[in-house]
Scaffold this active site. Structure first.
Site, PDB file in Angstrom:
ATOM      1  N   ASP A 143      13.545  70.360  62.533  1.00  0.00           N
ATOM      2  CA  ASP A 143      12.175  70.666  62.102  1.00  0.00           C
ATOM      3  C   ASP A 143      12.113  71.953  61.283  1.00  0.00           C
ATOM      4  O   ASP A 143      12.909  72.864  61.483  1.00  0.00           O
ATOM      5  CB  ASP A 143      11.272  70.781  63.340  1.00  0.00           C
ATOM      6  CG  ASP A 143       9.794  70.708  62.988  1.00  0.00           C
ATOM      7  OD1 ASP A 143       9.455  70.205  61.905  1.00  0.00           O
ATOM      8  OD2 ASP A 143       8.975  71.159  63.812  1.00  0.00           O
ATOM      9  N   ASN A 162       5.508  60.069  61.264  1.00  0.00           N
ATOM     10  CA  ASN A 162       5.657  60.728  59.957  1.00  0.00           C
ATOM     11  C   ASN A 162       5.069  59.922  58.795  1.00  0.00           C
ATOM     12  O   ASN A 162       4.915  60.445  57.683  1.00  0.00           O
ATOM     13  CB  ASN A 162       7.126  61.086  59.682  1.00  0.00           C
ATOM     14  CG  ASN A 162       7.633  62.261  60.499  1.00  0.00           C
ATOM     15  OD1 ASN A 162       8.814  62.333  60.855  1.00  0.00           O
ATOM     16  ND2 ASN A 162       6.754  63.217  60.820  1.00  0.00           N
TER      17      ASN A 162
HETATM   18  C1  IPE Z   1       9.399  65.714  64.479  1.00  0.00           C
HETATM   19  O1  IPE Z   1       8.891  66.717  63.678  1.00  0.00           O
HETATM   20  C2  IPE Z   1      10.009  64.627  63.635  1.00  0.00           C
HETATM   21  C3  IPE Z   1      11.231  64.980  62.925  1.00  0.00           C
HETATM   22  C4  IPE Z   1      11.875  66.117  62.979  1.00  0.00           C
HETATM   23  C5  IPE Z   1      11.797  63.938  62.101  1.00  0.00           C
HETATM   24  P1  IPE Z   1       7.366  66.739  63.191  1.00  0.00           P
HETATM   25  O2  IPE Z   1       7.243  67.912  62.311  1.00  0.00           O
HETATM   26  O3  IPE Z   1       6.999  65.418  62.642  1.00  0.00           O
HETATM   27  O4  IPE Z   1       6.580  66.956  64.569  1.00  0.00           O
HETATM   28  P2  IPE Z   1       5.146  67.577  64.819  1.00  0.00           P
HETATM   29  O5  IPE Z   1       4.183  66.834  63.940  1.00  0.00           O
HETATM   30  O6  IPE Z   1       5.227  69.028  64.457  1.00  0.00           O
HETATM   31  O7  IPE Z   1       4.898  67.389  66.276  1.00  0.00           O
HETATM   32  C1  IPE Z   2      11.180  68.107  59.592  1.00  0.00           C
HETATM   33  O1  IPE Z   2      10.583  69.103  58.814  1.00  0.00           O
HETATM   34  C2  IPE Z   2      11.608  66.910  58.778  1.00  0.00           C
HETATM   35  C3  IPE Z   2      10.766  65.713  58.947  1.00  0.00           C
HETATM   36  C4  IPE Z   2       9.795  65.587  59.802  1.00  0.00           C
HETATM   37  C5  IPE Z   2      11.071  64.595  58.095  1.00  0.00           C
HETATM   38  P1  IPE Z   2       9.019  69.112  58.557  1.00  0.00           P
HETATM   39  O2  IPE Z   2       8.749  68.356  57.309  1.00  0.00           O
HETATM   40  O3  IPE Z   2       8.271  68.642  59.745  1.00  0.00           O
HETATM   41  O4  IPE Z   2       8.777  70.659  58.311  1.00  0.00           O
HETATM   42  P2  IPE Z   2       7.531  71.513  58.814  1.00  0.00           P
HETATM   43  O5  IPE Z   2       7.393  71.306  60.272  1.00  0.00           O
HETATM   44  O6  IPE Z   2       6.343  71.004  58.065  1.00  0.00           O
HETATM   45  O7  IPE Z   2       7.886  72.908  58.444  1.00  0.00           O
HETATM   46 MG    MG Z   3       7.553  69.588  61.356  1.00  0.00          MG
END
Ligand code: IPE
Ligand code: IPE
Ligand code: MG
Length: 244
Positions: free
Chosen positions: A22, A70
């Site tokens: 993340d 997502n």
């Molecule tokens: C979890 O991260 C999913 C992945 C790392 C692929 P998110 O960024 O989607 O989770 P939330 O929305 O912060 O809970």
């Molecule tokens: C995790 O990084 C990757 C995916 C969920 C695909 P994020 O895209 O959630 O990054 P933040 O949380 O917005 O920084």
């Molecule tokens: Mg994230």
């Protein structure tokens, strides 16, 4: 050439590490760049973490690449990610085969583009004979969705008279999960400072140790990974029993 361990791996380390990668979006934002720039930087991190596994005694690595939630992101980000997954598979397939990495995908493939699914199937087949590191990529994966799909398959077996409902226990259900061939994770790492599991491996992580670290995923190094593995060795895992 394979990436077999150079030194004897630690005996009390985690065998199966799962990572919620993340922070890509925030990493890009800090640099005034689009979110996809962060995802590209994040994808580059995966290879070094996979390569670090044998020396750390990690035989199974499971990474969260795209959740069932997502899809709520903009169409541009979602399609950018799907393109990134296709490019990544195309670019890395040979190296993964050569380095002895066995790749598996978990999650629901129904909603993914057929071209991507075909590449995922092919990569699984190409690496099926490997065993140095078992890399599992969670793509369109959600823990609740996985349990629901497993239950659906289990219910079909019951309806067909092949499974006695009275014989269904936790082990039976686990056989229907996407992860049925994998051990449970010992350690779950989440980068970016968020302390939640966001629907990742809900069933399998019942007794996992968690490590929430502040580093954003594109900045996560093999040294950070080794530090997480090292901290795990100091944890007192009890699995419900009294301290011995
Ligand atoms: C979890 O991260 C999913 C992945 C790392 C692929 P998110 O960024 O989607 O989770 P939330 O929305 O912060 O809970
Ligand atoms: C995790 O990084 C990757 C995916 C969920 C695909 P994020 O895209 O959630 O990054 P933040 O949380 O917005 O920084
Ligand atoms: Mg994230």
């Amino acid at each position: 050439m394979t990436i077999a361990p150079k030194t004897a791996p630690p005996t009390h380390g985690p065998r199966h590490v799962a990572i919620i990668m993340d922070g890509n979006g925030r990493w890009a934002q800090q640099r005034g760049r689009p979110r996809l720039f962060g995802h590209q930087a994040g994808a580059r991190r995966v290879k070094e973490i996979v390569r670090a596994c044998p020396d750390l005694g990690v035989t199974h690595l499971t990474i969260f690449a795209f959740s069932t939630e997502n899809w709520k992101r903009t169409q541009a980000e979602v399609s950018g990610l799907m393109t990134l997954f296709r490019r990544y598979i195309r670019a890395e397939a040979r190296g993964l085969v050569r380095e002895g990495v066995r790749v598996r995908f978990i999650g629901d493939r129904i909603r993914l583009e057929p071209a991507l699914v075909a590449m995922m199937d092919e990569l699984e087949a190409m690496t099926a004979g490997n065993s140095v590191v078992n890399l599992t990529v969670a793509l369109n994966y959600g823990g609740r969705d996985e349990v629901a799909r497993a239950t659906r398959r289990l219910a079909r077996e019951v309806a067909a008279g092949r499974l006695d409902p009275e014989a269904v226990d936790a082990e039976t259900l686990a056989r229907f999960l996407d992860t049925h061939v994998l051990p449970d994770p010992d350690l779950v790492i989440r980068t970016s400072g968020e302390a939640r599991i966001s629907n990742f491996l809900l069933w399998q992580s019942a007794y996992a140790e968690y490590d929430f670290i502040d580093t954003l995923w594109p900045d996560f190094t093999t040294a950070d990974f080794a530090a997480c593995v090292g901290r795990f060795a100091g944890r007192d895992r009890r699995f419900g029993a009294a301290p011995g």
